[in-house]
Design an enzyme around this catalytic site. Structure first.
Site, PDB file in Angstrom:
ATOM      1  CB  SER A  14      -0.918   0.000   1.203  1.00  0.00           C
ATOM      2  OG  SER A  14      -0.246   0.197   2.684  1.00  0.00           O
ATOM      3  CG  ASP A 238      11.191   1.441   1.529  1.00  0.00           C
ATOM      4  OD1 ASP A 238      12.124   0.896   1.383  1.00  0.00           O
ATOM      5  OD2 ASP A 238       9.740   0.683   1.127  1.00  0.00           O
TER       6      ASP A 238
END
Length: 495
Positions: A14, A238
Site C-alpha cells: 500500500s 524507504d
C-alpha cells in the site's frame, strides 16, 4: 502551528500520504490517505500497476487541499530495484516489472560470464539478489532489446513519480545504489560495468542526493490538486529513510527495518567490499550524505502477509491460483487478522520446526503455506498442521535469520552488538520482538513504527532549514513517541 510536510510512502502492499509538522519539539503525524499497491499480469510478467499508484498519489494530494493543510514540500519514498524506461518524448515505454517476477531466473550466469561475482561486488558492494536491477536490465536486454534501444531515460519508481509531478528527471542516489550498478567508492554510476554489459550509458546520468529540490509541481498538476508546492528528494529508498529515523545513541546498536523485507545492519562511514563481506552476502547501500547502510536483506513480513492473504482466500498476484494445502481451517471460514495470527502462534509455543526463511522457495510461491509445509517435510521436521504451528514456525525462522545475520556482522566488523533497534511496521509485533530478543540474546528496542515516513519528513525539514542536522532530527524522533524495550529470556533461546 508549524509548516506541514507531506511524505508519500509507498510499500509493497500500500501507499500512504502522511502529513507531519513539528510542535514543541515533537513530530506530529497525520495519515490522510491510503491506497492499494497491487501487481497485475502483463505479457507473462508480474508488474506494478503504476497508473493506479499515480492516481493514488494525486488523490492524496487533493485531500491536502480539502483539509486546508497545504504542505510546504512533498517527498516520495518507495521500495528499491524496480524501474521504468522513458522514450524520447518522455512517455513510458516499458512496464514496471516487479522484482518478484521470474524473468531474472538464471540471468546471474549471463552477468557473471562477463563480470565475475567477486569483481562485481568489489565494484559495487551490493549483495547478490537475483532481482537486483542489474539482472533485470540484462533480462530485458534478452527479451526486449528494442526497449533499451528506444529508451532515453531510466528512472527508478520514485524518480518516475517525481518526474510525473514536476517534469524534472532526477536519479536519486540511495535508490540508485540498489541497482548493483553504482560504484561504491566513487558514488556514481560505474561506467566500466555498463560498458561490459553493453547497457546504454546514456540512460545513467548524474546522481542526486537526498535534500536536493526536484522542483515545483507542473502547472497542470498544481491545477488538478488545487495548490502549488515543492517536491524534495528524501532518501527515496524507504529503508534509507527508515535508517535516518533510528534513535540509536551508540556504535553497538544494530538497526532492523522490519516490513515486507527485514533489513538488518549498521551505518558505516565507508563501504566494506571485501571478499569475506561478499561471501556473507552483506550489502553497502548508499544513504543520505553518503552514509553507507551496511546490511543484510532478510525475508520479512512477506511470509506472514502471504499466509494471511491465503487463509482469507486472496491471491497476492492477479491471475495466480492458490495451491492446495492442509491446515485446521478452510479458506473462507473466517477472516484472519494479524493479531489472530500472533495469538495462534503464542498458542503453539512448543512447536520447534524452522525453515530457511531466506530460501528462494518463499519469494513468490503459489502457496506460502504449502511452501513452509514442504520445507519442513523435506528437512525431516514435524510439518505444521495448524495455523498456530505454521505461524510459530515462521516467527522462529525469521528470528533465527536475525541471529545468524548479527553473528556474521560481528565477525565482519569486529564489534559485539548489545542492542537491536527495530523500526517500521514490524516493530508493533510484540511476539516477534520478544522472540528476536530471545534468539539473539540482546536487548530489543522497538520503535518508531513510522520510520520511513519520519525519515522522509526529516530530510524535508532539513532541506527547508527547520532542523539543522540528523542529530537534531533524531532528538525530535525520540521525543515524539514511546519506545518499547524487550529483554532476552535465556530460558527461551532459539537454537
Amino acid at each position: 502551528m508549524g509548516l506541514y510536510y507531506l511524505a508519500i510512502d509507498i510499500g509493497a502492499s500500500s501507499g500512504r500520504h502522511i502529513l507531519g509538522h513539528v510542535q514543541n519539539g515533537r513530530m506530529l503525524l497525520e495519515e490522510i490517505h491510503r491506497f492499494e499497491n497491487r501487481q497485475v499480469r502483463r505479457d507473462v510478467h508480474d508488474c506494478w500497476d503504476v497508473q493506479h499508484l499515480w492516481q493514488g498519489i494525486l488523490d492524496g494530494l487533493k485531500i491536502c487541499k480539502t483539509l486546508g493543510k497545504i504542505p510546504a514540500s512533498v517527498g516520495i519514498d518507495t521500495w528499491a530495484v524496480d524501474f521504468v524506461l522513458l522514450g524520447e518524448s518522455g512517455d513510458r515505454i516499458s512496464d514496471a516489472v516487479a522484482y518478484r517476477d521470474s524473468r531474472t531466473d538464471g540471468i546471474d550466469r549471463l552477468v557473471e560470464a562477463k563480470i565475475p561475482a567477486e569483481e562485481l561486488y568489489a565494484h559495487t558492494g551490493i549483495q547478490k539478489q537475483n532481482f537486483n536491477t542489474i539482472y533485470q536490465l540484462v533480462a530485458l536486454q534478452q527479451e526486449h532489446p528494442e526497449q533499451l534501444e528506444a529508451a532515453h531515460s531510466l528512472l527508478m519508481i520514485p524518480d518516475y513519480f517525481n518526474y510525473l509531478l514536476t517534469g524534472v528527471k532526477k536519479q536519486e542516489y540511495t535508490n540508485a545504489t540498489s541497482t548493483g550498478l553504482v560504484n561504491a567508492a566513487a558514488k556514481e554510476w560505474d561506467r566500466e560495468l555498463l560498458e561490459r554489459l553493453d547497457l546504454p550509458v546514456r540512460l545513467f546520468g548524474a546522481l542526486s542526493m537526498p535534500g536536493e529540490t526536484v522542483g515545483p509541481l507542473r502547472p497542470d498538476i498544481a491545477e488538478t490538486v488545487g495548490f502549488q508546492t515543492t517536491v524534495v528528494l528524501p532518501a527515496t529508498h524507504d529503508t534509507g529513510s527508515a535508517f535516518l529515523a533510528v534513535p540509536a545513541e551508540d556504535d553497538n546498536a544494530v538497526y532492523l527495518s522490519s516490513g515486507t523485507w527485514s533489513l538488518l545492519g549498521v551505518e558505516n562511514p565507508e563501504p566494506i567490499t571485501s571478499e569475506a563481506s561478499r561471501l556473507q552476502n552483506f550489502t553497502n547501500e548508499g544513504g543520505a550524505w553518503y552514509r553507507y547502510r551496511y546490511l543484510k536483506n532478510i525475508m520479512g513480513l512477506w511470509m506472514i502477509q502471504s499466509i494471511r492473504r491465503e487463509l482469507n482466500g486472496v491471491d497476492y498476484v492477479e491471475g495466480k491460483t492458490r495451491a492446495e494445502w492442509t491446515l485446521d481451517v478452510t479458506a473462507g471460514e473466517r477472516q484472519w487478522t494479524f493479531p489472530d495470527l500472533i495469538a495462534s502462534a503464542e498458542g503453539a509455543a512448543d512447536f520447534e520446526s524452522i525453515v530457511d526463511a531466506n530460501d528462494d522457495a518463499f519469494l513468490a510461491p503459489d502457496s506460502m503455506i504449502a511452501a513452509v509445509q514442504k520445507a519442513c517435510e523435506c528437512s525431516g521436521q514435524p510439518v505444521p498442521t495448524t495455523v498456530g504451528q505454521l505461524m510459530q514456525c515462521v516467527y522462529r525462522s525469521l528470528t533465527l535469520c536475525y541471529k545468524n545475520a548479527i553473528a556474521g556482522l560481528s565477525r565482519l566488523t569486529g564489534k559485539e552488538y548489545t542492542t537491536i533497534h527495530i523500526v517500521g511496521g514490524g516493530c508493533q509485533n510484540q511476539l516477534l520482538n520478544q522472540l528476536c530478543a530471545d534468539a539473539c540474546g540482546i536487548t530489543v528496542v522497538a520503535g518508531p513504527v513510522e520510520a520511513s515516513t519520519l525519515g522522509n519528513i526529516g530530510i524535508q525539514l532539513m532541506t527547508l532549514d527547520e532542523l539543522a542536522s540528523v542529530d537534531d532530527f533524531r532528538s525530535v524522533v525520540t521525543a515524539s513517541g514511546s519506545l518499547n524495550t524487550f529483554l532476552p529470556d535465556p530460558c527461551h533461546e532459539i537454537a
